[in-house]
Design a protein around this motif. Structure first.
Motif, PDB file in Angstrom:
ATOM      1  N   THR A 104       0.776  -1.234   0.000  1.00 32.54           N
ATOM      2  CA  THR A 104       0.000   0.000   0.000  1.00 32.54           C
ATOM      3  C   THR A 104       0.797   1.268   0.000  1.00 32.54           C
ATOM      4  N   VAL A 105       0.075   2.312   0.200  1.00 31.90           N
ATOM      5  CA  VAL A 105       0.553   3.674   0.087  1.00 31.90           C
ATOM      6  C   VAL A 105       1.915   3.877   0.720  1.00 31.90           C
ATOM      7  N   ALA A 106       2.723   4.639   0.026  1.00 24.64           N
ATOM      8  CA  ALA A 106       4.115   4.873   0.363  1.00 24.64           C
ATOM      9  C   ALA A 106       4.303   5.515   1.701  1.00 24.64           C
TER      10      ALA A 106
ATOM     11  N   GLU B 153       4.089   5.201  -3.950  1.00 27.87           N
ATOM     12  CA  GLU B 153       2.869   4.981  -3.175  1.00 27.87           C
ATOM     13  C   GLU B 153       2.136   3.792  -3.784  1.00 27.87           C
ATOM     14  N   SER B 154       1.818   2.820  -2.916  1.00 25.07           N
ATOM     15  CA  SER B 154       1.135   1.638  -3.410  1.00 25.07           C
ATOM     16  C   SER B 154       0.109   1.170  -2.396  1.00 25.07           C
TER      17      SER B 154
ATOM     18  N   SER C 109       0.327  -2.012   3.341  1.00 28.59           N
ATOM     19  CA  SER C 109       0.953  -0.825   2.775  1.00 28.59           C
ATOM     20  C   SER C 109       2.464  -0.969   2.798  1.00 28.59           C
ATOM     21  N   LEU C 110       3.094  -0.383   1.800  1.00 28.81           N
ATOM     22  CA  LEU C 110       4.550  -0.411   1.692  1.00 28.81           C
ATOM     23  C   LEU C 110       4.969   0.699   0.765  1.00 28.81           C
TER      24      LEU C 110
ATOM     25  N   LEU D 210      16.011   9.367   3.512  1.00 32.48           N
ATOM     26  CA  LEU D 210      15.227   8.150   3.307  1.00 32.48           C
ATOM     27  C   LEU D 210      14.031   8.125   4.248  1.00 32.48           C
ATOM     28  N   VAL D 211      12.867   7.806   3.703  1.00 32.37           N
ATOM     29  CA  VAL D 211      11.662   7.565   4.485  1.00 32.37           C
ATOM     30  C   VAL D 211      11.075   6.242   4.017  1.00 32.37           C
ATOM     31  N   PHE D 212      10.684   5.411   4.974  1.00 31.52           N
ATOM     32  CA  PHE D 212      10.105   4.111   4.632  1.00 31.52           C
ATOM     33  C   PHE D 212       8.882   3.880   5.502  1.00 31.52           C
TER      34      PHE D 212
END
Length: 820
Positions: free
Chosen positions: A29-31, A654-655, A666-667, A697-699
């Motif tokens: 899912t969303v980033a 974003e997924s 989400s990932l 970096l943001v995860f």
């Protein structure tokens, strides 16, 4: 701790995994962004629900069909997890960082566009990210009101310059709070109460409610909501102002809105929004003391009283909709800090062997190491800023119907803002306890003794600094934006905004910190600027489930006036003159101009696996020129100049995937590389240095599970967010100018690294009929701890280490909601 290189590998592998899973119908899912299911999502639906946005200001559109990078935050989900503060938005969007020092005192950075921290006394510091409540801009750099995310349809986060439609201050992006409008036909409402406990602190609570009331069915309705809450403190004060859990905060907010539709063609909306908050301390402490511990000798805190009146109308002209909006903002902002260590040198014995502690100078013998007793003996320095803002804006635009080959929007915008800032530092006992009389007396006063008001023009006696700034701004803009549907698959979009801006500025500074040879400093300045800002976009739809786009857009923000820098031959003025000369200045510039950038973006938006997966990605390159940079002089004064270039590039993902009708994952994340493009002497940046206050970096990873249980529905959700470390300056060096060249001059006394953070949150909610019960936990591993660091410099002997800003520690609580 996870290294940056390892973190980058983790994200890279995760993104590849997301692409692989997406193609098989099991994606994520969303980033590092809108990592939440769509608001309209219903359990049992095998497909992801469509998300509707109004970001283009030309009507409602599907998020997947808008050819710009947008994140949408699901308000219901963050309410269930008790993450409704403004700073929480950074947990749900890639390429967004928010630095908060206290409620209502925050700075937004997006896509690596940053040059440093913010100063509460700098009225000319311009926003890079615009914050809107519906169609009204409410952002002030460093002081955007902390409106709780409640009774909204959604929050839209637009990444990249939005100058064509949203104007100056949106050169990095725009955040829109879209409020829920009154329903003309239904009576309904809700009441909710939350309670929580915080590790190292005391309890928190809030109550909120909403009611929608049709007055004339189908024509007139009123919707009202309220919020009352207390955030328990978690910072202990061991100074002379001794308090446990000193940084508690109380907030009261309310909004009432009315909608009237006298005909099928006309809709009129009016609203009043009220917010008042009072923080009884700051979220800062000292690194040399136990965690979450500070030391001050007088109260600290913030206050904010925000009142917004809005009126809007939408009239159907047949060929287009005419939308008119007007708004008036009346706001009072207060800031209080107790920073006694910075004035310790006024009261220490300089070897004169005078009697200590007799009610006159000196107060103590100069310490050789930090001594809490001496710090407690310092007179209370009551640093105070009061900021009054009155803003009026009016806008009218035409938005064509989407039934022809061209879709267009055109409008006119006008805004006037008056800002009155008073800065004062009363320090009881300063006139008699400081070294003024010993070194510089006698003075031309009736007693011959030093008096801050009589000698240095301060507002009152025992006042080391008094200042005021009056800012009067006017801007007018004309804009147009249109899309040509060349074919059913190909769209071409172009936009243009013309702006004209004027600012009048007046400043007064008195007190020992604001004079030269006992003469107060004053400044008058007038600034005018105008220009044109374009954008162009091309998008292609190979099929209904895939959109590919590319955009070039120019961003801008206005310039402003500088505070004066004293120039002389002795004392502070002499030191300032030497500092200025080393940078090639004989005096600080009176004003600084607009800065600008070009942003180039390519991206795609895809639906996969029969609508169970969305996969949105964008890559950008930014060329930022004539950057507004603040030169901090060694004499403690500063000014802003247009110096240098910065280049920023990055990738955002974003997924979202519906693994099953009940389970969503989400990932995602973002990678940013923002650097000085050439040396920037004003901020000590060498070519290639990374910009400060932005994570590379943001995860983000999230999981959401909805399943019927008994007569109700059980909702479980968990989120994890990682942010890499951030630096507070461009590099770790002190710099100087040698023969016109920026040169390293030893280690920096201000450089610090804000550590990486890992945020874990979990929540469970059970919805049964008109009742909802839940529990939640935020920052469960205390993986988010320090969010900002300010090094002590010349005054470090009186301060227990660096000033560090702490995030709220582990917080666990429960909530109950009643719907009617």
């Amino acid at each position: 701790m996870i290294s940056h290189r390892r973190s980058t590998r983790i994200l890279s592998q995760s993104l590849r995994l997301a692409l692989l899973l997406a193609s098989s119908g099991l994606a994520a899912t969303v980033a590092a962004a809108a990592a939440v299911p769509a608001p309209a999502e219903t359990p049992g639906n095998p497909e992801l629900a469509d998300i509707v946005v109004t970001a283009t200001r030309s009507g409602a559109e599907s998020l997947q069909k808008v050819a710009i990078p947008i994140s949408v935050v699901n308000v219901d989900q963050i309410t269930k997890s008790n993450q409704g503060n403004l700073v929480d938005l950074a947990k749900f969007s890639p390429s967004l960082a928010i630095t908060e020092g206290a409620p209502g005192f925050n700075k937004f950075n997006m896509r690596g566009l940053s040059t440093g921290g913010y100063r509460t006394s700098d009225t000319s510091d311009r926003s890079l990210v615009a914050v809107y409540l519906d169609d009204t801009p409410i952002s002030v750099q460093g002081q955007t009101p902390d409106l709780k995310v409640y009774d909204l349809e959604r929050v839209e986060i637009l990444r990249g310059p939005q100058g064509t439609l949203f104007g100056a201050g949106s050169m990095a992006g725009t955040i829109r709070f879209v409020t829920a409008k009154p329903d003309l036909n239904k009576f309904f409402g809700s009441v909710e109460a939350d309670g929580a406990g915080t590790e190292h602190g005391n309890g928190s609570y809030n109550a909120r409610g909403m009611v929608n009331l049709p007055v004339v069915a189908g024509q007139l309705a009123i919707r009202g909501n309220f919020y009352i809450g207390k955030d328990g403190g978690f910072i202990d004060n061991i100074g002379a102002y001794n308090r446990k859990d000193a940084n508690s905060n109380r907030t009261t907010q309310a909004r009432v809105a009315a909608r009237w539709t006298p005909t099928d063609k006309l809709t009129v909306d009016g609203s009043f929004t009220y917010e008042q908050s009072r923080a009884h301390g700051l979220n800062t402490a000292f690194s040399g003391l136990p965690a979450y511990t500070t030391s001050t000798n007088s109260p600290e805190g913030t206050s904010d009283k925000f009142r917004l009146y809005q009126l809007g109308a939408d009239y159907d002209l047949g060929f287009a909709d005419f939308i008119a909006t007007a708004a008036y903002t009346d706001r009072d902002i207060g800031f209080n800090a107790s920073v006694e260590p910075q004035i310790g040198y006024f009261f220490q014995d300089y070897g004169s062997k005078l009697p200590i502690g007799t009610g006159t100078y000196p107060v103590f013998t100069a310490p050789t190491t930090y001594n809490q007793a001496i710090t407690n003996a310092l007179p209370a320095e009551k640093y105070t800023i009061n900021n009054k803002i009155k803003d009026f804006m009016i806008e009218g635009r035409l938005a064509s119907k989407n039934d022809g080959p061209v879709k267009w929007t055109a409008g006119v915008f006008y805004e006037t803002q008056k800002r009155h800032l008073i800065q004062d530092i009363p320090t009881p006992g300063f006139d008699t306890l400081s070294y003024e009389n010993y070194f510089y007396g006698p003075f031309a006063t009736p007693t011959g003794r030093y008096d801050s008001k009589l000698v240095d023009g301060a507002f009152s006696s025992n006042d080391i600094f008094s200042g005021l700034q009056d800012v009067d701004e006017h801007q007018v803009a004309v804009y147009a934006d249109g899309t040509w549907h060349v074919t059913p698959k190909l769209d071409l979009t172009a936009g243009l905004r013309y702006f004209n801006f004027e600012e009048k500025y007046f400043l007064f500074e008195g007190g020992v910190y604001g004079v030269i040879n006992h003469v107060p400093l004053t400044q008058n300045a007038t600034l005018k600027s105008n220009g044109v800002n374009p954008r162009a976009n091309i998008s292609y739809k190979p099929n209904d489930d895939l959109l590919i786009y590319a955009e070039a857009a120019k961003g801008f923000r206005y310039g402003g006036a500088n505070q004066p820098v004293p120039v002389g031959t002795t004392g502070v003025a002499g030191q300032c003159a030497a500092n200025l000369a080393s940078y090639g200045y004989t005096a600080a510039p009176l004003t600084f101009g607009p800065d600008k950038l070009w942003n180039y973006t390519i991206g795609e938006k895809a639906k996969l696996a029969d609508g169970r997966v969305t996969l949105n990605a964008s890559a950008y390159y930014i060329d930022w020129q004539d950057v507004q940079t603040r030169l901090l002089l060694n004499c403690s004064y500063f000014f802003t100049a247009n110096k240098g270039k910065i280049t920023s590039k990055g990738l955002e993902l974003e997924s979202m995937v519906k693994v099953s009708p009940e389970f969503t994952l989400s990932l995602g994340g973002s990678i940013n590389d923002s650097r000085a493009n050439g040396d920037i002497p004003t901020v000590g940046a060498f070519n290639g240095d990374h910009t400060p206050y932005f994570p590379k970096l943001v995860f983000n990873f999230g999981a959401f599970y909805d399943v019927p249980v008994g007569n109700g529905e059980l909702h479980l959700q968990g989120n994890y967010q990682f942010q890499s470390n951030q630096n507070t300056t461009f590099n770790r060096f002190s710099t100087t100018i040698v023969n016109g060249v920026l040169t390293k001059n030893g280690a920096s006394s201000t450089f610090a690294t804000i550590p990486e953070s890992s945020n874990v949150s979990l929540s469970v909610a059970y919805d049964i009929g008109n009742f909802e019960f839940g529990i939640f936990g935020n920052n469960l591993t205390n993986g988010v701890k320090i969010t900002n660091i300010a090094r002590a410099t010349y005054y470090q002997i009186y301060q227990a280490g660096s000033s560090v800003t702490y995030a709220r520690p582990r917080t666990i609580g429960g909530r109950v909601k009643v719907k009617f």
